[in-house]
Scaffold this motif. Structure first.
Motif, PDB file in Angstrom:
ATOM      1  N   THR A 120       0.816  -1.213   0.000  1.00  0.00           N
ATOM      2  CA  THR A 120       0.000   0.000   0.000  1.00  0.00           C
ATOM      3  C   THR A 120       0.850   1.263   0.000  1.00  0.00           C
ATOM      4  N   PHE A 121       2.178   1.139  -0.009  1.00  0.00           N
ATOM      5  CA  PHE A 121       3.044   2.321  -0.032  1.00  0.00           C
ATOM      6  C   PHE A 121       3.020   2.953  -1.412  1.00  0.00           C
ATOM      7  N   ASN A 122       3.054   4.272  -1.457  1.00  0.00           N
ATOM      8  CA  ASN A 122       3.203   4.923  -2.754  1.00  0.00           C
ATOM      9  C   ASN A 122       4.686   5.088  -3.084  1.00  0.00           C
ATOM     10  N   HIS A 123       4.978   5.610  -4.273  1.00  0.00           N
ATOM     11  CA  HIS A 123       6.357   5.686  -4.758  1.00  0.00           C
ATOM     12  C   HIS A 123       7.235   6.540  -3.839  1.00  0.00           C
ATOM     13  N   ASP A 124       6.722   7.692  -3.384  1.00  0.00           N
ATOM     14  CA  ASP A 124       7.509   8.575  -2.534  1.00  0.00           C
ATOM     15  C   ASP A 124       7.854   7.916  -1.207  1.00  0.00           C
ATOM     16  N   GLU A 125       6.916   7.144  -0.657  1.00  0.00           N
ATOM     17  CA  GLU A 125       7.162   6.489   0.626  1.00  0.00           C
ATOM     18  C   GLU A 125       8.211   5.386   0.484  1.00  0.00           C
ATOM     19  N   LEU A 126       8.178   4.652  -0.630  1.00  0.00           N
ATOM     20  CA  LEU A 126       9.202   3.638  -0.864  1.00  0.00           C
ATOM     21  C   LEU A 126      10.572   4.280  -1.017  1.00  0.00           C
ATOM     22  N   LYS A 127      10.632   5.433  -1.721  1.00  0.00           N
ATOM     23  CA  LYS A 127      11.890   6.150  -1.861  1.00  0.00           C
ATOM     24  C   LYS A 127      12.400   6.617  -0.499  1.00  0.00           C
ATOM     25  N   TYR A 128      11.460   7.027   0.383  1.00  0.00           N
ATOM     26  CA  TYR A 128      11.867   7.486   1.710  1.00  0.00           C
ATOM     27  C   TYR A 128      12.478   6.338   2.518  1.00  0.00           C
ATOM     28  N   LEU A 129      11.860   5.164   2.431  1.00  0.00           N
ATOM     29  CA  LEU A 129      12.417   3.994   3.109  1.00  0.00           C
ATOM     30  C   LEU A 129      13.834   3.718   2.616  1.00  0.00           C
ATOM     31  N   ALA A 130      14.011   3.761   1.291  1.00  0.00           N
ATOM     32  CA  ALA A 130      15.317   3.465   0.715  1.00  0.00           C
ATOM     33  C   ALA A 130      16.335   4.538   1.075  1.00  0.00           C
ATOM     34  N   TRP A 131      15.907   5.802   0.952  1.00  0.00           N
ATOM     35  CA  TRP A 131      16.837   6.913   1.174  1.00  0.00           C
ATOM     36  C   TRP A 131      17.378   6.897   2.593  1.00  0.00           C
ATOM     37  N   ASN A 132      16.530   6.548   3.557  1.00  0.00           N
ATOM     38  CA  ASN A 132      16.964   6.538   4.952  1.00  0.00           C
ATOM     39  C   ASN A 132      17.621   5.217   5.354  1.00  0.00           C
ATOM     40  N   LYS A 133      17.765   4.315   4.386  1.00  0.00           N
ATOM     41  CA  LYS A 133      18.496   3.059   4.605  1.00  0.00           C
ATOM     42  C   LYS A 133      18.015   2.351   5.874  1.00  0.00           C
ATOM     43  N   SER A 134      16.698   2.284   6.015  1.00  0.00           N
ATOM     44  CA  SER A 134      16.146   1.602   7.183  1.00  0.00           C
ATOM     45  C   SER A 134      16.665   0.176   7.248  1.00  0.00           C
ATOM     46  N   PRO A 135      17.172  -0.267   8.403  1.00  0.00           N
ATOM     47  CA  PRO A 135      17.646  -1.645   8.518  1.00  0.00           C
ATOM     48  C   PRO A 135      16.542  -2.667   8.309  1.00  0.00           C
ATOM     49  N   LEU A 136      15.296  -2.209   8.430  1.00  0.00           N
ATOM     50  CA  LEU A 136      14.167  -3.117   8.226  1.00  0.00           C
ATOM     51  C   LEU A 136      13.693  -3.146   6.780  1.00  0.00           C
ATOM     52  N   ALA A 137      14.172  -2.222   5.964  1.00  0.00           N
ATOM     53  CA  ALA A 137      13.579  -2.034   4.645  1.00  0.00           C
ATOM     54  C   ALA A 137      13.576  -3.318   3.814  1.00  0.00           C
ATOM     55  N   ALA A 138      14.736  -3.949   3.647  1.00  0.00           N
ATOM     56  CA  ALA A 138      14.806  -5.155   2.824  1.00  0.00           C
ATOM     57  C   ALA A 138      13.962  -6.270   3.421  1.00  0.00           C
ATOM     58  N   GLU A 139      13.995  -6.405   4.758  1.00  0.00           N
ATOM     59  CA  GLU A 139      13.209  -7.453   5.409  1.00  0.00           C
ATOM     60  C   GLU A 139      11.714  -7.203   5.248  1.00  0.00           C
ATOM     61  N   LEU A 140      11.309  -5.937   5.363  1.00  0.00           N
ATOM     62  CA  LEU A 140       9.895  -5.600   5.181  1.00  0.00           C
ATOM     63  C   LEU A 140       9.448  -5.913   3.764  1.00  0.00           C
ATOM     64  N   VAL A 141      10.307  -5.593   2.799  1.00  0.00           N
ATOM     65  CA  VAL A 141       9.972  -5.863   1.401  1.00  0.00           C
ATOM     66  C   VAL A 141       9.725  -7.353   1.197  1.00  0.00           C
ATOM     67  N   ARG A 142      10.626  -8.176   1.722  1.00  0.00           N
ATOM     68  CA  ARG A 142      10.511  -9.620   1.512  1.00  0.00           C
ATOM     69  C   ARG A 142       9.279 -10.217   2.195  1.00  0.00           C
ATOM     70  N   GLN A 143       8.938  -9.690   3.372  1.00  0.00           N
ATOM     71  CA  GLN A 143       7.860 -10.295   4.146  1.00  0.00           C
ATOM     72  C   GLN A 143       6.473  -9.817   3.746  1.00  0.00           C
ATOM     73  N   TYR A 144       6.363  -8.563   3.310  1.00  0.00           N
ATOM     74  CA  TYR A 144       5.031  -7.994   3.183  1.00  0.00           C
ATOM     75  C   TYR A 144       4.651  -7.567   1.757  1.00  0.00           C
ATOM     76  N   LEU A 145       5.600  -7.505   0.861  1.00  0.00           N
ATOM     77  CA  LEU A 145       5.271  -7.092  -0.496  1.00  0.00           C
ATOM     78  C   LEU A 145       4.921  -8.318  -1.327  1.00  0.00           C
ATOM     79  N   PRO A 146       3.920  -8.224  -2.212  1.00  0.00           N
ATOM     80  CA  PRO A 146       3.623  -9.348  -3.107  1.00  0.00           C
ATOM     81  C   PRO A 146       4.879  -9.787  -3.857  1.00  0.00           C
ATOM     82  N   LYS A 147       5.044 -11.079  -4.044  1.00  0.00           N
ATOM     83  CA  LYS A 147       6.285 -11.624  -4.589  1.00  0.00           C
ATOM     84  C   LYS A 147       6.664 -11.017  -5.931  1.00  0.00           C
ATOM     85  N   ARG A 148       5.675 -10.678  -6.742  1.00  0.00           N
ATOM     86  CA  ARG A 148       6.000 -10.152  -8.072  1.00  0.00           C
ATOM     87  C   ARG A 148       6.681  -8.787  -8.006  1.00  0.00           C
ATOM     88  N   TYR A 149       6.607  -8.107  -6.847  1.00  0.00           N
ATOM     89  CA  TYR A 149       7.233  -6.795  -6.711  1.00  0.00           C
ATOM     90  C   TYR A 149       8.550  -6.829  -5.930  1.00  0.00           C
TER      91      TYR A 149
END
Length: 201
Positions: free
Chosen positions: A26-55
């Protein structure tokens, strides 16, 4: 992104994955960029656990590019280097993107993340160097592709990248004009782009 949404995203970055209620789908493009820009230690883990596999692979690639852009913003350089020749105007301009770094593995990781072929070498030692200095260089089309991939995440080098894109769009650097050489109006555009890039240093 609005101040309120930015704060909300920042709060999400700090939550543990097990307690996260909102999915990255449900994140929009700007919010995903914010996660990446701030290098959240959870970012990659959140992507793997909660984003649909095709994304997943797409967003992980964006995270990689955002980190690469952060390194390039601080350490990299963009130049339209003069390449001398025996015909025409006596020289032409060639796009070059390079990053010096004393950690070889950092440059190898950067090269892997941007996915473009570059030259990786070691600079000649100087007395002022406390460690070996390595240099990653991209020329021509490879340099252009690197900038295209990093541009959405660049800050300090963003204007320089835009000058390069204007150069490729209007100055026809890859075109061969035949025995008559480069038309004067095209050559003037090339000169202006070269000067504009220099003014941004």
């Amino acid at each position: 992104m609005s101040h309120q949404r930015k704060n909300n995203t920042h709060a999400i970055c700090r939550r543990k994955p097990a307690k996260l209620k909102r999915t990255l789908a449900t994140f929009n493009h700007d919010e995903l960029k914010y996660l990446a820009w701030n290098k959240s230690p959870l970012a990659a883990e959140l992507v793997r656990q909660y984003l649909p596999k095709r994304y997943v692979q797409i967003v992980l690639k964006l995270l990689d590019l955002s980190n690469a852009a952060g390194l390039f913003d601080g350490e990299g350089s963009i130049t339209l280097a003069k390449a001398f020749r025996d015909c025409g105007n006596g020289f032409n301009f060639r796009l070059r993107v390079q990053i010096p770094q004393n950690c070889l593995e950092t440059l190898r990781t950067f090269q892997e993340r941007v996915g473009e072929s570059g030259r990786l070498g070691r600079l000649k030692h100087r007395d002022s160097y406390t460690r070996p200095i390595h240099l990653l260089v991209y020329d021509g089309a490879h340099a252009y592709n690197v900038l295209k991939k990093l541009r959405p995440f660049l800050v300090r080098k963003a204007d320089e990248a835009d000058v390069v894109f204007s150069y490729f769009d209007t100055a026809h650097p890859g075109r061969h004009f035949g025995p008559g050489g480069v038309p004067s109006e095209i050559w003037e555009i090339r000169e202006r782009c070269h000067q504009a890039l220099g003014c941004l240093k």
